[in-house]
Design a protein around this motif. Structure first.
Motif, PDB file in Angstrom:
ATOM      1  N   LEU A 158      -8.936   3.607   8.415  1.00 36.66           N
ATOM      2  CA  LEU A 158      -8.641   3.760   9.837  1.00 36.66           C
ATOM      3  C   LEU A 158      -7.782   4.998  10.047  1.00 36.66           C
ATOM      4  O   LEU A 158      -6.796   5.215   9.331  1.00 36.66           O
ATOM      5  CB  LEU A 158      -7.899   2.525  10.354  1.00 36.66           C
ATOM      6  N   TYR A 159      -8.150   5.792  11.036  1.00 35.12           N
ATOM      7  CA  TYR A 159      -7.370   6.974  11.412  1.00 35.12           C
ATOM      8  C   TYR A 159      -7.086   6.900  12.913  1.00 35.12           C
ATOM      9  O   TYR A 159      -8.004   6.771  13.719  1.00 35.12           O
ATOM     10  CB  TYR A 159      -8.147   8.248  11.089  1.00 35.12           C
ATOM     11  N   VAL A 160      -5.812   6.943  13.273  1.00 36.63           N
ATOM     12  CA  VAL A 160      -5.405   6.938  14.685  1.00 36.63           C
ATOM     13  C   VAL A 160      -4.467   8.110  14.925  1.00 36.63           C
ATOM     14  O   VAL A 160      -3.446   8.241  14.237  1.00 36.63           O
ATOM     15  CB  VAL A 160      -4.684   5.622  15.067  1.00 36.63           C
ATOM     16  N   LYS A 161      -4.806   8.951  15.892  1.00 34.04           N
ATOM     17  CA  LYS A 161      -3.910  10.029  16.296  1.00 34.04           C
ATOM     18  C   LYS A 161      -3.429   9.732  17.712  1.00 34.04           C
ATOM     19  O   LYS A 161      -4.216   9.574  18.639  1.00 34.04           O
ATOM     20  CB  LYS A 161      -4.617  11.390  16.264  1.00 34.04           C
ATOM     21  N   TYR A 162      -2.096   9.623  17.844  1.00 33.34           N
ATOM     22  CA  TYR A 162      -1.522   9.272  19.147  1.00 33.34           C
ATOM     23  C   TYR A 162      -0.247  10.066  19.374  1.00 33.34           C
ATOM     24  O   TYR A 162       0.671  10.020  18.554  1.00 33.34           O
ATOM     25  CB  TYR A 162      -1.230   7.765  19.224  1.00 33.34           C
ATOM     26  N   GLU A 163      -0.228  10.799  20.444  1.00 33.36           N
ATOM     27  CA  GLU A 163       0.929  11.619  20.836  1.00 33.36           C
ATOM     28  C   GLU A 163       1.421  12.480  19.672  1.00 33.36           C
ATOM     29  O   GLU A 163       2.624  12.540  19.386  1.00 33.36           O
ATOM     30  CB  GLU A 163       2.041  10.732  21.384  1.00 33.36           C
ATOM     31  N   GLY A 164       0.479  13.122  18.991  1.00 33.09           N
ATOM     32  CA  GLY A 164       0.825  14.054  17.925  1.00 33.09           C
ATOM     33  C   GLY A 164       1.103  13.428  16.569  1.00 33.09           C
ATOM     34  O   GLY A 164       1.271  14.136  15.580  1.00 33.09           O
ATOM     35  N   GLU A 165       1.146  12.102  16.521  1.00 33.20           N
ATOM     36  CA  GLU A 165       1.394  11.404  15.258  1.00 33.20           C
ATOM     37  C   GLU A 165       0.068  10.863  14.718  1.00 33.20           C
ATOM     38  O   GLU A 165      -0.806  10.424  15.473  1.00 33.20           O
ATOM     39  CB  GLU A 165       2.366  10.236  15.463  1.00 33.20           C
TER      40      GLU A 165
ATOM     41  N   LEU B 198      -6.014   1.418   5.087  1.00 38.09           N
ATOM     42  CA  LEU B 198      -7.215   1.130   4.305  1.00 38.09           C
ATOM     43  C   LEU B 198      -7.488  -0.362   4.271  1.00 38.09           C
ATOM     44  O   LEU B 198      -6.565  -1.185   4.291  1.00 38.09           O
ATOM     45  CB  LEU B 198      -7.050   1.621   2.864  1.00 38.09           C
ATOM     46  N   SER B 199      -8.778  -0.721   4.217  1.00 38.49           N
ATOM     47  CA  SER B 199      -9.188  -2.106   4.015  1.00 38.49           C
ATOM     48  C   SER B 199     -10.504  -2.091   3.251  1.00 38.49           C
ATOM     49  O   SER B 199     -11.150  -1.045   3.124  1.00 38.49           O
ATOM     50  CB  SER B 199      -9.349  -2.835   5.353  1.00 38.49           C
ATOM     51  N   LYS B 200     -10.913  -3.248   2.760  1.00 40.47           N
ATOM     52  CA  LYS B 200     -12.158  -3.325   1.992  1.00 40.47           C
ATOM     53  C   LYS B 200     -13.045  -4.420   2.564  1.00 40.47           C
ATOM     54  O   LYS B 200     -12.564  -5.509   2.931  1.00 40.47           O
ATOM     55  CB  LYS B 200     -11.849  -3.623   0.515  1.00 40.47           C
TER      56      LYS B 200
END
Length: 300
Positions: free
Chosen positions: A111-118, A123-125
């Motif tokens: 999972l990749y989340v970009k929020y307010e510059g952060e 990871l999961s399987k």
């Protein structure tokens, strides 16, 4: 660009998530808003949703504020990207998996989340899940009228057999007339065919208490019962156990409340911005029956 992001943060997360049983404790200070990530998705060929919101002070009873304008992408181990989009601008980021489900059993998903510059990662399987073989039910009467459901009715159980090989974990979900039981007290998880490691239940039929953990209510004639068996990681198994324990906590000598663990990590370890919540992906085995009083087993 997406492949570069994938390689960078999978490498980063892999170093931090040394064991799938390790979790990160987040100290949430009263009044400090943090990104809250509800990212429990499945391999079903249907819309999958990841909800982003902002945490708020313990005594703040105002409506939960959605986290808007984020970039949300799930990558599989083969570098395929699945983009989740907030179409309704309400913090619910959706990926329509009807034509391309996330269904690669045995593969890791990131999972990749970009929020307010952060940038936040996890990871999961996607683990294997056994088939539900059957569901039956017997006539039952509770000695005391329960708060929910009838006092007399039918007590159901499902039948499924754990895979051989120790360490498979599951989350059992049930729905009565298509409404899923959602209270923390109704959370049911299994380790192999039992409740916990060391139970020597590997490769066996699920034990009776697990098979009966379908909401804790009796059913009536013509009710519809849905049983979903979700494969989960060991990390999610322990997370759900903690959720249940913390929610049920109470009394004079109870354990003090603590923050729930999270597997959502900020790529920038030096940043003061942290996230809470959980990312997990499950394979699902389902079965649905309509209760028929003429097919019920007699009371013991």
């Amino acid at each position: 660009m997406k492949n570069n992001i994938l390689i960078l943060f999978i490498t980063f997360v892999s170093l931090l998530l040394v064991s799938c049983e390790d979790v990160v404790q987040i100290e949430v200070q009263d009044g400090v808003s943090q990104l809250s990530v509800d990212a429990v998705i499945t391999n079903k060929a249907e819309p999958q949703t990841i909800k982003l919101s902002l945490s708020q002070a313990y005594f703040d009873n105002s409506p939960v504020k959605p986290a808007l304008g984020a970039s949300v992408i799930v990558f599989d181990e083969d570098s395929v990207a699945y983009e989740f989009v907030d179409v309704k601008n309400n913090g619910s980021y959706v990926y329509d998996a009807k034509t391309r489900p996330l269904n690669k059993i045995g593969k890791q998903y990131a999972l990749y989340v970009k929020y307010e510059g952060e940038e936040f990662v996890s990871l999961s399987k996607l683990n294997r899940v056994p088939k539900i073989d059957s569901i039956d039910y017997k006539v039952e009467r509770f000695p005391i009228k329960p708060e929910n459901g009838p006092q007399e009715g039918f007590l159901p159980q499902f039948y499924a057999t754990d895979f051989e090989g120790e360490g498979d974990c599951y989350w059992i979900k049930a729905a009565k007339n298509h409404k899923y039981f959602s209270k923390s007290s109704q959370i049911s998880v299994a380790y192999d065919a039992g409740f916990s490691p060391g139970s020597k239940s590997d490769g066996l039929l699920f034990i009776l208490p697990v098979r009966l953990s379908l909401g804790g209510e009796l059913y009536s004639d013509k009710d519809t019962l849905t049983v979903d068996l979700h494969s989960i990681t060991k990390e999610q198994f322990y997370y759900l156990q903690i959720v249940q324990q913390v929610s049920a906590n109470g009394g004079l000598f109870s354990t003090p409340l603590s923050n729930l663990p999270t597997n959502i990590i900020n790529r920038n370890a030096q940043s003061s911005k942290k996230a809470i919540g959980f990312f997990g992906i499950s394979a699902v085995s389902s079965m649905e029956v309509v209760i028929d009083k003429n097919k019920a087993k007699p009371k013991d």
